[in-house]
Design a protein around this motif. Structure first.
Motif, short mmCIF file in Angstrom:
data_model
loop_
_atom_site.label_atom_id
_atom_site.label_comp_id
_atom_site.label_asym_id
_atom_site.label_seq_id
_atom_site.Cartn_x
_atom_site.Cartn_y
_atom_site.Cartn_z
N LEU A 76 0.87 -1.17 0.00
CA LEU A 76 0.00 0.00 0.00
C LEU A 76 0.91 1.22 0.00
O LEU A 76 1.67 1.44 0.94
N MET A 77 0.86 2.00 -1.05
CA MET A 77 1.74 3.15 -1.20
C MET A 77 1.63 4.07 0.02
O MET A 77 0.53 4.35 0.51
N HIS A 78 2.79 4.52 0.51
CA HIS A 78 2.90 5.44 1.65
C HIS A 78 2.40 4.84 2.97
O HIS A 78 2.27 5.56 3.96
N HIS A 79 2.10 3.56 2.97
CA HIS A 79 1.47 2.95 4.15
C HIS A 79 2.27 1.76 4.68
O HIS A 79 2.73 1.77 5.82
N GLY A 80 2.42 0.72 3.88
CA GLY A 80 3.11 -0.47 4.38
C GLY A 80 2.94 -1.65 3.46
O GLY A 80 2.58 -1.52 2.29
N ILE A 81 3.17 -2.84 4.01
CA ILE A 81 3.18 -4.07 3.21
C ILE A 81 2.48 -5.19 3.97
O ILE A 81 2.60 -5.30 5.20
N PHE A 82 1.73 -6.03 3.23
CA PHE A 82 1.09 -7.23 3.76
C PHE A 82 1.75 -8.45 3.15
O PHE A 82 2.07 -8.47 1.95
N THR A 83 1.95 -9.47 3.97
CA THR A 83 2.29 -10.80 3.46
C THR A 83 1.33 -11.79 4.10
O THR A 83 0.71 -11.51 5.13
N PHE A 84 1.22 -13.00 3.49
CA PHE A 84 0.24 -13.97 3.99
C PHE A 84 0.59 -15.37 3.51
O PHE A 84 1.25 -15.56 2.50
N HIS A 85 0.13 -16.34 4.26
CA HIS A 85 0.34 -17.75 3.91
C HIS A 85 -0.43 -18.59 4.92
O HIS A 85 -0.85 -18.11 5.97
N ASP A 86 -0.58 -19.87 4.62
CA ASP A 86 -1.25 -20.77 5.55
C ASP A 86 -0.32 -21.24 6.67
O ASP A 86 -0.77 -21.86 7.63
N GLN A 87 0.98 -20.95 6.53
CA GLN A 87 1.96 -21.28 7.56
C GLN A 87 2.54 -19.99 8.13
O GLN A 87 2.92 -19.08 7.38
N ALA A 88 2.63 -19.93 9.45
CA ALA A 88 3.14 -18.72 10.10
C ALA A 88 4.56 -18.40 9.65
O ALA A 88 4.89 -17.24 9.37
N LYS A 89 5.40 -19.41 9.58
CA LYS A 89 6.80 -19.18 9.22
C LYS A 89 6.92 -18.64 7.80
O LYS A 89 7.71 -17.71 7.55
N THR A 90 6.16 -19.19 6.88
CA THR A 90 6.27 -18.75 5.49
C THR A 90 5.81 -17.30 5.34
O THR A 90 6.44 -16.51 4.62
N SER A 91 4.74 -16.92 6.02
CA SER A 91 4.27 -15.54 5.96
C SER A 91 5.32 -14.59 6.54
O SER A 91 5.61 -13.53 5.95
N TYR A 92 5.91 -14.98 7.66
CA TYR A 92 6.96 -14.16 8.27
C TYR A 92 8.20 -14.10 7.38
O TYR A 92 8.76 -13.02 7.14
N ASP A 93 8.63 -15.26 6.87
CA ASP A 93 9.80 -15.29 5.99
C ASP A 93 9.61 -14.41 4.76
O ASP A 93 10.53 -13.73 4.31
N THR A 94 8.40 -14.43 4.23
CA THR A 94 8.11 -13.61 3.05
C THR A 94 8.24 -12.13 3.37
O THR A 94 8.77 -11.35 2.58
N MET A 95 7.73 -11.73 4.53
CA MET A 95 7.88 -10.34 4.96
C MET A 95 9.34 -9.94 5.00
O MET A 95 9.75 -8.90 4.46
N ILE A 96 10.17 -10.77 5.64
CA ILE A 96 11.59 -10.46 5.77
C ILE A 96 12.25 -10.42 4.39
O ILE A 96 13.06 -9.52 4.09
N GLU A 97 11.90 -11.36 3.53
CA GLU A 97 12.50 -11.41 2.19
C GLU A 97 12.15 -10.15 1.38
O GLU A 97 13.02 -9.54 0.74
N LEU A 98 10.88 -9.77 1.38
CA LEU A 98 10.45 -8.64 0.56
C LEU A 98 11.01 -7.31 1.08
O LEU A 98 11.39 -6.44 0.28
#
Length: 659
Positions: A192-214
């Motif tokens: 979301l421009m000027h706001h932040g970023i969302f990540t998501f997955h059915d596994q907690a680790k994958t959603s968190y890992d994706t956030m860190i990666e992006l």
């Protein structure tokens, strides 16, 4: 961006405990201030619960209002009925007040915290775990002229990039429209421009890992363009600078309508930013993310050497900003800036209490870093002031303003307590913090602070018999809190008992130095700051020995008598400045550093008593302690005695010789 996931820690969680997994990964996000700063961002997990009728209910466990991801617990994720939230997203319109009412109606436990305003959006995302952060690097890129193009090139089709919209129902509808018919299995996140970023997955680790990666990808891009270099410089403050800060705090309090605190950031990065040719223009363009307006306002101030005119300039600009964008439903907030550059020196942060001051200090530190990186990438561009106004004066925030609890009695007040490591001084320090004040605590010994008051106390080892050490301590106090309102002059010593005929010179001289002269030096140094204080007041810790001396205590009694006379003269001299000076005379306060068990036994034996009898040998038969003195001291410093100066109050349970 450091990946904090620890497989050994995560393995301790039950696979079926999705809320426990949610708590764990949420705290990992909250532990990094470059991702989540002071309550920013939110997380959720979808699951099921059995209701009172024994029926299985689909629910969304989402961060509740008031919880911080850094310390969140399972109770911070209230369960809301998922079908209800998804049905809300189908409505053509929904104002904020009704939305929040519906979110509370969706709660399975009506006593739970209010769900995040992003609850409907989280409900629409068809993955179990949803993470949302206000990552500095991602938002920095979006705050550049080519930000959207950069983000598209950086993330490609795996990330949905959307223009800014206010959080809540409108944002949820925007995401719903943009993802209609989308293949969510291929979508890894939303920016979301000027706001932040969302990540998501059915596994907690994958959603968190994706956030860190992006987010790491955004950080690496900034680094690859050589945009991480920050201006650096060094600075030091003169006595005139300290006087400026004290006066600025006083004038800022007029803008705010009560006592405020000030903190200086004189770090190399802050000083470097303040030397930039266009620093003034940069800090007035807008914040890193619109959410920061709630804490730091939509633009910052410029400070130099004339606090009156500088605050008038900011107030006029803020008034124009309000009138330009406000509707009849808006109530103008105070016009005090929350931070600004101090030309050639660093940053100045302002807030009504210590918690808010820390938040503003952190926000400004992150903001100047993001500004310089964005400038290195083509320019610092933020949302329009109209959009920023909509967040600062958001209906939900206005509701919080109207329903906020009254401030603590001494909120925004700065107190100095000498001899604060133990006994009466420590009790006064703790009592002042309990009433909402911040405290500059001085002692020659190390001051042990409990965790619940640590952030509200600036503890310094200082010998108050030394003027240079006092000056250094006051300089640190002004940089950390902005000035001084209250003084508890308490440091003292009790020399060994001796008749005058046997009194050693060093005992006499030490008592006069510590119990009288040091108080004069401390008071003298504090007077210029107290003159700019809010309802300034001084309490001198005297002694029963002033009205009722005893044999063998000449060195102590004479010094305390001289101190008492000093306090009386101070009341005469300082009354014209509105500074109250009162004295308390404690007696039989045995939980202080002045009294050892040996001395207590000695004095009791002198009067033919047991130690227990000696401790309660007063008209009330009461045993006193340091907290009893602190209670009187805090009341003398507060509004209850706003018309009292030059008073002397005994705290002794009633002493026949004094009465």
């Amino acid at each position: 961006m450091r990946n904090r996931w620890n497989q050994q820690e995560a393995a301790r969680l039950d696979d079926s405990d999705t809320v426990g997994q949610r708590v764990y990964s949420s705290r990992l996000l909250g532990a990094d201030s470059d991702l989540v700063l002071h309550g920013g961002g939110n997380t959720s997990v979808k699951g099921t619960l059995t209701d009172v009728f024994g029926e299985t209910v689909e629910v969304l466990f989402i961060k509740g209002s008031g919880w911080d991801l850094r310390t969140i617990e399972a109770s911070g994720f209230p369960a809301t009925r998922l079908p209800h939230l998804r049905q809300l997203a189908q409505l053509p319109c929904l104002n904020d007040t009704e939305m929040m009412r519906q979110l509370r109606l969706a709660l399975l436990d009506p006593g739970g915290p209010t769900p995040s305003v992003e609850a409907i959006l989280h409900a629409l995302i068809p993955h179990r775990f949803v993470d949302h952060s206000h990552a500095d690097a991602v938002v920095t890129l979006s705050n550049t002229p080519e930000g959207e193009q950069i983000l598209h090139e950086l993330y490609g089709d795996e990330i949905l990039i959307l223009p800014y919209l206010m959080p809540g129902f409108l944002l949820a509808r925007q995401v719903a429209a943009a993802t209609e018919g989308a293949d969510w299995s291929r979508l890894r996140g939303i920016v979301l421009m000027h706001h932040g970023i969302f990540t998501f997955h059915d596994q907690a680790k994958t959603s968190y890992d994706t956030m860190i990666e992006l987010v790491t990808r955004a950080e690496d891009f900034i680094k690859s363009k050589g945009a991480t270099s920050l201006a650096r410089s060094s600075t030091s403050l003169s006595q005139s600078d300290l006087r400026y800060l004290s006066l600025l705090r006083k004038q800022a309090g007029v803008c705010y309508g009560g006592p405020v605190l000030i903190r200086c950031n004189l770090s190399e990065s802050a000083a470097g930013f303040a030397t930039l040719d266009n620093a003034e223009a940069l800090v007035q363009r807008g914040p890193l993310t619109p959410d920061h307006t709630i804490h730091a306002k939509a633009f910052a101030a410029v400070f130099d050497d004339d606090p009156v005119s500088e605050l008038e300039t900011f107030t006029a600009e803020y008034e124009h900003y309000f009138r330009q964008h406000a509707g009849p439903e808006h109530q103008r907030l105070d016009a005090m800036p929350r931070w600004g550059i101090w030309r050639r020196r660093g940053l100045i942060c302002l807030a009504p209490n210590n918690k808010r001051l820390g938040i503003v200090a952190d926000i400004s530190r992150h903001t100047i870093k993001a500004i310089q990186q964005a400038e290195n990438l083509g320019g610092w561009t933020t949302l329009s002031r109209k959009s920023l106004f909509e967040v600062e004066y958001w209906e939900l925030e206005q509701a919080k303003l109207k329903s906020s609890n009254p401030p603590e009695t001494m909120q925004g007040k700065v107190a100095l307590v000498s001899g604060a490591a133990s006994g009466i001084g420590k009790a006064c320090m703790e009592a002042l913090v309990q009433q909402g004040a911040v405290v500059v605590a001085l002692d020659t010994s190390e001051i042990d602070l409990s965790p619940n008051i640590n952030d509200s106390v600036l503890a310094q080892q200082c010998d108050v018999t030394c003027s240079s050490q006092i000056d250094k301590a006051l300089s640190q106090a002004v940089q950390h809190f902005g000035g001084l309102d209250l003084l508890v002059s308490n440091a003292g010593c009790f020399p060994p008992s001796a008749l005058i005929a046997e009194l050693p010179d060093d005992s006499w001289e030490q008592s006069v130095e510590v119990n009288m002269s040091a108080h004069m030096r401390l008071l003298r140094a504090c007077i210029p700051l107290l003159q700019n204080g809010f309802d300034p007041a001084v309490v001198i810790i005297g002694s029963k020995n002033v009205p009722a001396p005893g044999p063998g205590a000449a060195a102590y009694s004479v010094a305390k008598a001289g101190l008492n006379q000093l306090a009386r003269i101070a009341a005469l001299e300082l009354g014209g400045y509105g500074i109250r000076v009162n004295t308390v005379h404690p007696d039989a306060i045995y939980d202080t550093a002045l009294w050892t068990q040996e001395l207590l036994a000695e004095r009791a034996a002198h009067y033919g008593m047991s130690p227990a009898e000696y401790r309660s040998a007063n008209l009330l038969g009461a045993e006193l302690n340091s907290s009893d003195v602190a209670s009187v001291v805090v009341n003398l410093l507060g509004p209850a005695f706003s018309k009292t100066t030059g008073a002397q109050i005994a705290i002794d349970g009633g002493n026949e010789r004094v009465v």
